[in-house]
Write a protein that holds these residues in place. Sequence first.
Motif, PDB file in Angstrom:
ATOM      1  N   PHE A   1       3.331  -3.394  -5.185  1.00  0.00           N
ATOM      2  CA  PHE A   1       3.097  -2.012  -5.608  1.00  0.00           C
ATOM      3  C   PHE A   1       2.961  -1.091  -4.391  1.00  0.00           C
ATOM      4  O   PHE A   1       3.575  -0.015  -4.334  1.00  0.00           O
ATOM      5  CB  PHE A   1       1.844  -1.941  -6.477  1.00  0.00           C
ATOM      6  N   TYR A   2       2.147  -1.478  -3.399  1.00  0.00           N
ATOM      7  CA  TYR A   2       1.961  -0.630  -2.219  1.00  0.00           C
ATOM      8  C   TYR A   2       3.229  -0.586  -1.376  1.00  0.00           C
ATOM      9  O   TYR A   2       3.558   0.449  -0.774  1.00  0.00           O
ATOM     10  CB  TYR A   2       0.779  -1.135  -1.395  1.00  0.00           C
ATOM     11  N   GLN A   3       3.987  -1.673  -1.328  1.00  0.00           N
ATOM     12  CA  GLN A   3       5.241  -1.638  -0.592  1.00  0.00           C
ATOM     13  C   GLN A   3       6.222  -0.654  -1.239  1.00  0.00           C
ATOM     14  O   GLN A   3       6.890   0.131  -0.543  1.00  0.00           O
ATOM     15  CB  GLN A   3       5.853  -3.036  -0.544  1.00  0.00           C
ATOM     16  N   ARG A   4       6.312  -0.678  -2.542  1.00  0.00           N
ATOM     17  CA  ARG A   4       7.223   0.246  -3.216  1.00  0.00           C
ATOM     18  C   ARG A   4       6.737   1.700  -3.077  1.00  0.00           C
ATOM     19  O   ARG A   4       7.543   2.628  -2.991  1.00  0.00           O
ATOM     20  CB  ARG A   4       7.362  -0.133  -4.695  1.00  0.00           C
ATOM     21  N   ASP A   5       5.432   1.875  -3.096  1.00  0.00           N
ATOM     22  CA  ASP A   5       4.903   3.228  -2.952  1.00  0.00           C
ATOM     23  C   ASP A   5       5.287   3.825  -1.587  1.00  0.00           C
ATOM     24  O   ASP A   5       5.658   5.011  -1.502  1.00  0.00           O
ATOM     25  CB  ASP A   5       3.385   3.203  -3.112  1.00  0.00           C
TER      26      ASP A   5
ATOM     27  N   VAL B   1       0.440 -10.809  -5.505  1.00  0.00           N
ATOM     28  CA  VAL B   1       1.802 -10.414  -5.132  1.00  0.00           C
ATOM     29  C   VAL B   1       2.165  -9.094  -5.785  1.00  0.00           C
ATOM     30  O   VAL B   1       2.804  -8.228  -5.157  1.00  0.00           O
ATOM     31  CB  VAL B   1       2.797 -11.523  -5.505  1.00  0.00           C
ATOM     32  N   ALA B   2       1.781  -8.900  -7.062  1.00  0.00           N
ATOM     33  CA  ALA B   2       2.097  -7.641  -7.746  1.00  0.00           C
ATOM     34  C   ALA B   2       1.418  -6.468  -7.059  1.00  0.00           C
ATOM     35  O   ALA B   2       2.009  -5.377  -6.919  1.00  0.00           O
ATOM     36  CB  ALA B   2       1.677  -7.740  -9.211  1.00  0.00           C
ATOM     37  N   THR B   3       0.179  -6.635  -6.617  1.00  0.00           N
ATOM     38  CA  THR B   3      -0.524  -5.554  -5.925  1.00  0.00           C
ATOM     39  C   THR B   3       0.139  -5.226  -4.595  1.00  0.00           C
ATOM     40  O   THR B   3       0.345  -4.044  -4.230  1.00  0.00           O
ATOM     41  CB  THR B   3      -1.995  -5.936  -5.703  1.00  0.00           C
ATOM     42  N   VAL B   4       0.505  -6.257  -3.842  1.00  0.00           N
ATOM     43  CA  VAL B   4       1.185  -6.031  -2.555  1.00  0.00           C
ATOM     44  C   VAL B   4       2.517  -5.328  -2.778  1.00  0.00           C
ATOM     45  O   VAL B   4       2.864  -4.363  -2.062  1.00  0.00           O
ATOM     46  CB  VAL B   4       1.375  -7.370  -1.824  1.00  0.00           C
TER      47      VAL B   4
ATOM     48  N   ARG C   1       8.297  10.484 -11.996  1.00  0.00           N
ATOM     49  CA  ARG C   1       8.744   9.367 -12.827  1.00  0.00           C
ATOM     50  C   ARG C   1       8.855   8.072 -12.022  1.00  0.00           C
ATOM     51  O   ARG C   1       8.615   6.987 -12.543  1.00  0.00           O
ATOM     52  CB  ARG C   1      10.080   9.681 -13.472  1.00  0.00           C
ATOM     53  N   HIS C   2       9.202   8.138 -10.741  1.00  0.00           N
ATOM     54  CA  HIS C   2       9.282   6.927  -9.930  1.00  0.00           C
ATOM     55  C   HIS C   2       7.906   6.353  -9.643  1.00  0.00           C
ATOM     56  O   HIS C   2       7.711   5.137  -9.624  1.00  0.00           O
ATOM     57  CB  HIS C   2      10.015   7.226  -8.636  1.00  0.00           C
ATOM     58  N   VAL C   3       6.945   7.244  -9.401  1.00  0.00           N
ATOM     59  CA  VAL C   3       5.579   6.792  -9.150  1.00  0.00           C
ATOM     60  C   VAL C   3       5.008   6.121 -10.398  1.00  0.00           C
ATOM     61  O   VAL C   3       4.389   5.056 -10.346  1.00  0.00           O
ATOM     62  CB  VAL C   3       4.692   7.958  -8.706  1.00  0.00           C
TER      63      VAL C   3
END
Length: 531
Positions: A82-86, A77-80, A22-24
Amino acid sequence: LSPRAGPIAAAGGHRSKMPVDRHVLANERTLMAWLRLAATLGLGSFLVGVLNKASTHAMPGPLALVQALVAILISCVATVRFYQRDVLLKQRHMGDAFGDWLLPSVAGVTILLIVSFNVSGILGRWYEWQFRAHACVALPGLPQVLRAPQPHVYISMHGSNNPADNICHPERGVSGIHKFSVVTGEYIGPSTDQLQALVRMPRAMLLVNDRLLVADGSSSGRGIAVFAPCEPPLPDGIAVSPRAFLGYIRPPQASRGGSAAQAEASAALLVPSINDFQHPYGLALDSSGRSIRLSTQNGGAVISVDLVNGSIAKRHQVAAFVPPSQSTGGGHVRGIAVDGSGCEHVADRDGHRLVSFCPPNAPTPTGITKVHSPIAVYYSAHTNQLFVSSLGVGLSKRLGGDDSAQSPPTPTDPQQVTSDSAQPTAVGTAAIYAFDLPPPLLPGTAAASTPAASTPDPGAPFPPLTLSRVFADEELSHPSGLFVHDGTLFVLDQLARALLAFDVSSGAYLGPRISGLPDRPEDVIMVPKEC
């Protein structure tokens, strides 16, 4: 095995180190939401660019560029993020590192700016359309034909008390002077700038030394608007820009109000008062060409303006003063004309008469010709005739649209056509009356060489005008301005909002020459060829 254990735990018996699904998925949904917003902004900037090419009223181009740049920034910024949160999810990080203030702030400010600019653009376009759009100086809804064949005419219309507010709405009143072709009826363009001059209610027009004079009948105008000579054609060699506004001819400041003694002194000196200038209507040039005559509708007076020294004097009181507050259908006096002998002829609408002052310095009228509700008066030097437009009662050439032999004959006696007991039985009872005038006293003639003829007795009665011809048709219902050119009588009709034509020699109706005017026409004059 526990039903809640993941596949890795089932296979190897070890605890999973991957984040829960669910977090992913939440991280992916966040990315997709920001990308949708960026796509919306990008598509909006593209549409704005298309609109800018199709319309001058679209949103400004710089805003579309900013909108596209913000869309790219949000995507990156949204793409960056996303990978930071991942990475943080894989590390099972706990804390506030998942928070983000940059994207919401940028997106919020951008959307606020876009909405603000759109709203301001809509309000600006609405204000421009409602009030002061310079593109509306030319009549909206009428295509301009710059190459329309000559002759051309200037036409004044009824006007509006708010010319700037209503410039884009000609149905509310047209206060500018506009040019048309009498050959094809096509609209050529504006001759005055309604935004610059702010003439409210144009009435009669007069060309003097190529300057255009327009009587402004509004309560705030009360004067004669003066426009400069027409400028040379624009670089295209066809279009002529509107005449520049020079100012107003108004009554002297000394006569604007004051005590009763001052008013009495002004009257003794024939200085026109502010009441004498109420609702200027008719204009005519005297026989010398150095002064003009102004008839005032509510003032009931005839005023002279010397074009050399600028002096203004009251010449005649044709009818009683009518306060604008008590005037439902306007005042008494309408048009004025000066014939070849210098005699002045004034239309007294409510008095049902044409008042003549001959010689022009006569203190009281020297001639009265009965005409039912006269409006415009025009002198034709070519035929030495006076043409008077009348609202009725006259007899139409076609009663009920029928040219049958049972139609009553056209009257030839002014008393007959203006009898108060006569009842209109025709579809249209309005008419144009042509009156023959005595031969003008021209310099060098035998009549003018004698002292008695060159200086007529101011108290001598003026010979009665002889009715020569009646012009009428069922399409003529409310005639106003008129003129004669090349054997054709042109008459404006306010109800039809058209310029009608009659043959001068036969009286035959030739049909409309200009139709579909957006406002009630008032006066019409010929345009110089160079204009």
